[in-house]
Enzyme design. Structure first.
Site, PDB file in Angstrom:
ATOM      1  N   LEU A   1       0.840  -1.215   0.000  1.00  0.00           N
ATOM      2  CA  LEU A   1       0.000   0.000   0.000  1.00  0.00           C
ATOM      3  C   LEU A   1       0.869   1.259   0.000  1.00  0.00           C
ATOM      4  O   LEU A   1       0.368   2.370  -0.142  1.00  0.00           O
ATOM      5  CB  LEU A   1      -0.817   0.031   1.300  1.00  0.00           C
TER       6      LEU A   1
ATOM      7  N   LYS B   1      15.018  -5.845   6.969  1.00  0.00           N
ATOM      8  CA  LYS B   1      15.072  -4.818   8.024  1.00  0.00           C
ATOM      9  C   LYS B   1      16.308  -4.934   8.921  1.00  0.00           C
ATOM     10  O   LYS B   1      16.753  -3.952   9.497  1.00  0.00           O
ATOM     11  CB  LYS B   1      13.808  -4.876   8.891  1.00  0.00           C
TER      12      LYS B   1
ATOM     13  N   ASP C   1       8.531   2.413  12.665  1.00  0.00           N
ATOM     14  CA  ASP C   1       7.464   1.613  13.313  1.00  0.00           C
ATOM     15  C   ASP C   1       7.334   2.087  14.759  1.00  0.00           C
ATOM     16  O   ASP C   1       6.233   2.199  15.303  1.00  0.00           O
ATOM     17  CB  ASP C   1       7.802   0.118  13.312  1.00  0.00           C
TER      18      ASP C   1
ATOM     19  N   GLY D   1       3.835 -11.934  20.502  1.00  0.00           N
ATOM     20  CA  GLY D   1       4.719 -11.994  19.339  1.00  0.00           C
ATOM     21  C   GLY D   1       6.106 -11.516  19.707  1.00  0.00           C
ATOM     22  O   GLY D   1       6.271 -10.722  20.655  1.00  0.00           O
TER      23      GLY D   1
HETATM   24  P1  NAP Z   1       7.116 -11.413  12.249  1.00  0.00           P
HETATM   25  O1  NAP Z   1       8.493 -10.850  12.323  1.00  0.00           O
HETATM   26  O2  NAP Z   1       6.809 -12.526  11.332  1.00  0.00           O
HETATM   27  O3  NAP Z   1       6.778 -11.845  13.786  1.00  0.00           O
HETATM   28  C1  NAP Z   1       5.575 -12.284  14.190  1.00  0.00           C
HETATM   29  C2  NAP Z   1       5.689 -12.986  15.541  1.00  0.00           C
HETATM   30  O4  NAP Z   1       4.413 -13.473  15.801  1.00  0.00           O
HETATM   31  C3  NAP Z   1       6.625 -14.162  15.544  1.00  0.00           C
HETATM   32  O5  NAP Z   1       7.863 -13.790  16.038  1.00  0.00           O
HETATM   33  C4  NAP Z   1       5.908 -15.205  16.406  1.00  0.00           C
HETATM   34  O6  NAP Z   1       6.342 -15.121  17.774  1.00  0.00           O
HETATM   35  C5  NAP Z   1       4.462 -14.780  16.362  1.00  0.00           C
HETATM   36  N1  NAP Z   1       3.699 -15.685  15.497  1.00  0.00           N
HETATM   37  C6  NAP Z   1       3.872 -15.937  14.185  1.00  0.00           C
HETATM   38  N2  NAP Z   1       2.970 -16.844  13.748  1.00  0.00           N
HETATM   39  C7  NAP Z   1       2.209 -17.164  14.821  1.00  0.00           C
HETATM   40  C8  NAP Z   1       1.109 -18.043  15.036  1.00  0.00           C
HETATM   41  N3  NAP Z   1       0.617 -18.786  14.029  1.00  0.00           N
HETATM   42  N4  NAP Z   1       0.571 -18.105  16.265  1.00  0.00           N
HETATM   43  C9  NAP Z   1       1.053 -17.341  17.296  1.00  0.00           C
HETATM   44  N5  NAP Z   1       2.111 -16.518  17.139  1.00  0.00           N
HETATM   45  C10 NAP Z   1       2.656 -16.412  15.934  1.00  0.00           C
HETATM   46  O7  NAP Z   1       6.063 -10.307  11.901  1.00  0.00           O
HETATM   47  P2  NAP Z   1       6.184  -8.734  12.188  1.00  0.00           P
HETATM   48  O8  NAP Z   1       6.843  -8.084  11.044  1.00  0.00           O
HETATM   49  O9  NAP Z   1       6.721  -8.544  13.532  1.00  0.00           O
HETATM   50  O10 NAP Z   1       4.644  -8.299  12.108  1.00  0.00           O
HETATM   51  C11 NAP Z   1       3.699  -8.767  13.057  1.00  0.00           C
HETATM   52  C12 NAP Z   1       2.339  -8.161  12.777  1.00  0.00           C
HETATM   53  O11 NAP Z   1       2.393  -6.745  12.952  1.00  0.00           O
HETATM   54  C13 NAP Z   1       1.832  -8.401  11.351  1.00  0.00           C
HETATM   55  O12 NAP Z   1       0.448  -8.622  11.399  1.00  0.00           O
HETATM   56  C14 NAP Z   1       2.099  -7.079  10.654  1.00  0.00           C
HETATM   57  O13 NAP Z   1       1.202  -6.814   9.604  1.00  0.00           O
HETATM   58  C15 NAP Z   1       1.874  -6.103  11.801  1.00  0.00           C
HETATM   59  N6  NAP Z   1       2.603  -4.832  11.618  1.00  0.00           N
HETATM   60  C16 NAP Z   1       1.859  -3.705  11.519  1.00  0.00           C
HETATM   61  C17 NAP Z   1       2.478  -2.495  11.360  1.00  0.00           C
HETATM   62  C18 NAP Z   1       1.640  -1.258  11.245  1.00  0.00           C
HETATM   63  O14 NAP Z   1       2.164  -0.217  10.806  1.00  0.00           O
HETATM   64  N7  NAP Z   1       0.395  -1.310  11.639  1.00  0.00           N
HETATM   65  C19 NAP Z   1       3.880  -2.413  11.314  1.00  0.00           C
HETATM   66  C20 NAP Z   1       4.621  -3.591  11.441  1.00  0.00           C
HETATM   67  C21 NAP Z   1       3.962  -4.818  11.582  1.00  0.00           C
HETATM   68  P3  NAP Z   1       6.618 -16.475  18.617  1.00  0.00           P
HETATM   69  O15 NAP Z   1       7.241 -17.434  17.656  1.00  0.00           O
HETATM   70  O16 NAP Z   1       7.561 -16.011  19.679  1.00  0.00           O
HETATM   71  O17 NAP Z   1       5.315 -16.959  19.127  1.00  0.00           O
END
Ligand code: NAP
Length: 271
Positions: A15, A64, A100, A124
Site C-alpha cells: 500500500l 530490516k 514503526d 509476538g
Molecule cells: P514477524 O516478524 O513474522 O513476527 C511475528 C511474531 O508473531 C513471531 O515472532 C511469532 O512469535 C508470532 N507468530 C507468528 N505466527 C504465529 C502463530 N501462528 N501463532 C502465534 N504466534 C505467531 O512479523 P512482524 O513483522 O513482527 O509483524 C507482526 C504483525 O504486525 C503483522 O500482522 C504485521 O502486519 C503487523 N505490523 C503492523 C504495522 C503497522 O504499521 N500497523 C507495522 C509492522 C507490523 P513467537 O514465535 O515467539 O510466538
C-alpha cells in the site's frame, strides 16, 4: 522531483506507493515513490547506487536487519530495536531509522493509551514486537509481559529484554492465568487477512486488559478487537500506525514536521 521508494524482496501488494503519493498531495510536493524489489544477492550493490536517484527508502521484509550492515549510522531507536525500516541518504551518508516505533507512539497518542507505570502484554516476538517492546521500556511501563509460543527460545533471542528487571516471558496458557493488566498488544500476524477469523488470545485473556491494540490493519476489526469490544474495552487496529510510520519517514527525508492532521486525512481517505 523528490524520489523515494520501498526496498524489499516481494512487494506486489504494498500500500506504500498509495500512502506516500497521498502525503505528497497533502504537502503539495512533486514526489515519486517506487517499489524496489531486489533479491538478497543484489542488496548491497543496490544500496550503494540508490543515493544517486533517491533521497531515501523504506525497508521491508526480509531486509530490516540485514540492511543495517550497509549503513553509515543509526538513530537511537533503530540501534536499540536492532532493525531499520527507513533509510535517509544525505551528504554521502546512509542513516537508518525505525519509524514503526514512531508510528506506534502516534497510534497510542491518537487513542489516548498510556504506557507509563502500566502492565503491558505484547504477543509476538518478531520485528514489530521488538519496536513495541523497546517503546514500552522507553516509556517506563511498570511490567512488560512478552508472550510467545516458545518463551524460552524468545528469552534467548530477546536477551536484552530478558535482562530488564520488569520483563517476564510467558506462553499463552501462562498469560491466561496471569490475571489483570492494562494494555494488551497483538504483534503477531494471527488474525490477518486472508487467515482472519482467528485470534491470538481468547475472550478470557482480552477481558483482563483495559485496552487492546492490534497492529493488524486488514481486516479493520480483527477477532481480537471484536472480543475487546464485546468486553467493553478500548480497542484499535494498526491502520493509524501504518500511515503514521509513512509520515514519519517523510518527515525524516524532507527534514520537516508534518502535522497529525495529514495522518488523519489519509486514514480517512484510505480507511
Ligand atoms: P514477524 O516478524 O513474522 O513476527 C511475528 C511474531 O508473531 C513471531 O515472532 C511469532 O512469535 C508470532 N507468530 C507468528 N505466527 C504465529 C502463530 N501462528 N501463532 C502465534 N504466534 C505467531 O512479523 P512482524 O513483522 O513482527 O509483524 C507482526 C504483525 O504486525 C503483522 O500482522 C504485521 O502486519 C503487523 N505490523 C503492523 C504495522 C503497522 O504499521 N500497523 C507495522 C509492522 C507490523 P513467537 O514465535 O515467539 O510466538
Amino acid at each position: 522531483m523528490k524520489s523515494f521508494g520501498l526496498l524489499g524482496e516481494k512487494l506486489g501488494h504494498s500500500l506504500s506507493p498509495q500512502i506516500h503519493n497521498l502525503i505528497f498531495q497533502e504537502l503539495k510536493l512533486e514526489g515519486k515513490y517506487d517499489l524496489l524489489e531486489v533479491p538478497k544477492s543484489r542488496l548491497s550493490t543496490l544500496i550503494s547506487v540508490l543515493p544517486q536517484n533517491y533521497g531515501g527508502v523504506n525497508v521491508t521484509i526480509p531486509y530490516k536487519v540485514e540492511v543495517m550492515e550497509y549503513l553509515s549510522s543509526l538513530s537511537k531507536e533503530a540501534e536499540d530495536i536492532g532493525a531499520v525500516n527507513t533509510i535517509c541518504f544525505k551528504a554521502g551518508e546512509a542513516i537508518g531509522y525505525n519509524t514503526d516505533y514512531l508510528g506506534f507512539n502516534k497510534l497510542l497518542e491518537h487513542n489516548g493509551i498510556a504506557i507509563k507505570n502500566k502492565k503491558v502484554a505484547v504477543m509476538g516476538t518478531g520485528g514489530a514486537a521488538r519496536a513495541v517492546l523497546q517503546y514500552a521500556a522507553d516509556k517506563k511501563a511498570k511490567e512488560i509481559l512478552i508472550v510467545s509460543r516458545k518463551p524460552d527460545e524468545a528469552a534467548w533471542h530477546l536477551e536484552k529484554f530478558a535482562k530488564m528487571p520488569n520483563t517476564r516471558f510467558l506462553d499463552y496458557d501462562n498469560l491466561k492465568e496471569d490475571g489483570l493488566g492494562d494494555v494488551l498488544i497483538n504483534a503477531t500476524p494471527v488474525g490477518m487477512y486472508p487467515k482472519d477469523g482467528v485470534s491470538p488470545a481468547g475472550p478470557s485473556i482480552v477481558g483482563n486488559y483495559k485496552a487492546v491494540v492490534d497492529l493488524i490493519y486488514n481486516p479493520k476489526e480483527t477477532v481480537l478487537m471484536h472480543y475487546a469490544k464485546e468486553a467493553g474495552r478500548l480497542t484499535c487496529n494498526g491502520f493509524y500506525m501504518l500511515i503514521a510510520q509513512a509520515v514519519a519517514a517523510e518527515e525524516i527525508w524532507l527534514n520537516t514536521k508534518i502535522p497529525n492532521s495529514v495522518i488523519e486525512k489519509i486514514v480517512k481517505k484510505l480507511g
